[in-house]
Motif scaffolding. Sequence first.
Motif, short mmCIF file in Angstrom:
data_model
loop_
_atom_site.label_atom_id
_atom_site.label_comp_id
_atom_site.label_asym_id
_atom_site.label_seq_id
_atom_site.Cartn_x
_atom_site.Cartn_y
_atom_site.Cartn_z
N LYS A 99 38.94 10.39 -20.73
CA LYS A 99 39.21 11.15 -19.46
C LYS A 99 40.20 10.58 -18.52
O LYS A 99 41.15 11.36 -18.15
CB LYS A 99 37.98 11.64 -18.77
N SER A 100 40.05 9.37 -18.20
CA SER A 100 40.98 8.73 -17.17
C SER A 100 42.55 8.73 -17.87
O SER A 100 43.42 9.24 -17.09
CB SER A 100 40.80 7.32 -17.06
N LEU A 101 42.58 8.46 -19.09
CA LEU A 101 43.83 8.58 -19.87
C LEU A 101 44.34 10.00 -19.85
O LEU A 101 45.64 10.11 -19.74
CB LEU A 101 43.92 8.00 -21.21
N ILE A 102 43.61 10.99 -19.93
CA ILE A 102 43.93 12.43 -20.30
C ILE A 102 44.55 12.73 -18.74
O ILE A 102 45.50 13.46 -18.66
CB ILE A 102 42.82 13.24 -20.70
N LYS A 103 43.98 12.41 -17.70
CA LYS A 103 44.32 12.81 -16.40
C LYS A 103 45.57 12.04 -15.94
O LYS A 103 46.46 12.71 -15.54
CB LYS A 103 43.27 12.18 -15.40
N ILE A 104 45.93 10.99 -16.30
CA ILE A 104 47.16 10.22 -16.17
C ILE A 104 48.13 10.73 -16.94
O ILE A 104 49.32 10.98 -16.33
CB ILE A 104 46.86 8.61 -16.23
N SER A 105 47.87 11.35 -18.12
CA SER A 105 48.92 11.87 -19.25
C SER A 105 49.06 13.29 -18.40
O SER A 105 50.50 13.64 -18.37
CB SER A 105 48.55 11.91 -20.53
N ASP A 106 48.36 13.75 -17.81
CA ASP A 106 48.43 15.05 -17.05
C ASP A 106 49.40 14.93 -15.94
O ASP A 106 50.52 15.80 -15.28
CB ASP A 106 47.29 15.70 -16.53
N MET A 107 49.04 13.81 -15.35
CA MET A 107 50.07 13.36 -13.78
C MET A 107 51.58 13.21 -14.37
O MET A 107 52.44 13.61 -13.77
CB MET A 107 49.44 12.15 -13.33
#
Length: 147
Positions: A123-131
């Motif tokens: 979830k953290s990596l997906i959030k960063i990829s969205d950023m």
Amino acid sequence: MDENLIKVLNSHLQGVIMGENEMIKLKEKVKDYRLKVLIDNTLLTIEEHKKVILNEIEELNGKAVKEEGIFGKLVEIFNSIKEMAIDNDKQILEKAIKGTEMGFKAILDLLIKESNFHEHLEKSLIKISDMYSGHIKEMQEYLITIN
């Protein structure tokens, strides 16, 4: 301790560090205030990306790398030579977009190749990829406006 996972995360971390170093070099050349803000925002996301990976390595009781490694240093030298020709904000922005896209793709590759991450890390990596995706969009929109 999962040695293989720590090795994969450290390799990823080396790429993040290399990307951060390149983005800092680009920022030093920028004249346009808006572009500085865009690069600063991207650097904040890179810092968050680094923190997530470092925390995961710590949780696995591993030792995190502190620099980009030999290959990364060679790439940095090569990029420094190429960047000597970059002399305007439009070229800097194009390079920043390309670098941010690399960070975005690196996360996606990591998530595809490694299926044994726990849900919080995913979830953290997906959030960063969205950023990263948001930064790419903002930079591309700004690229249209500069000459």
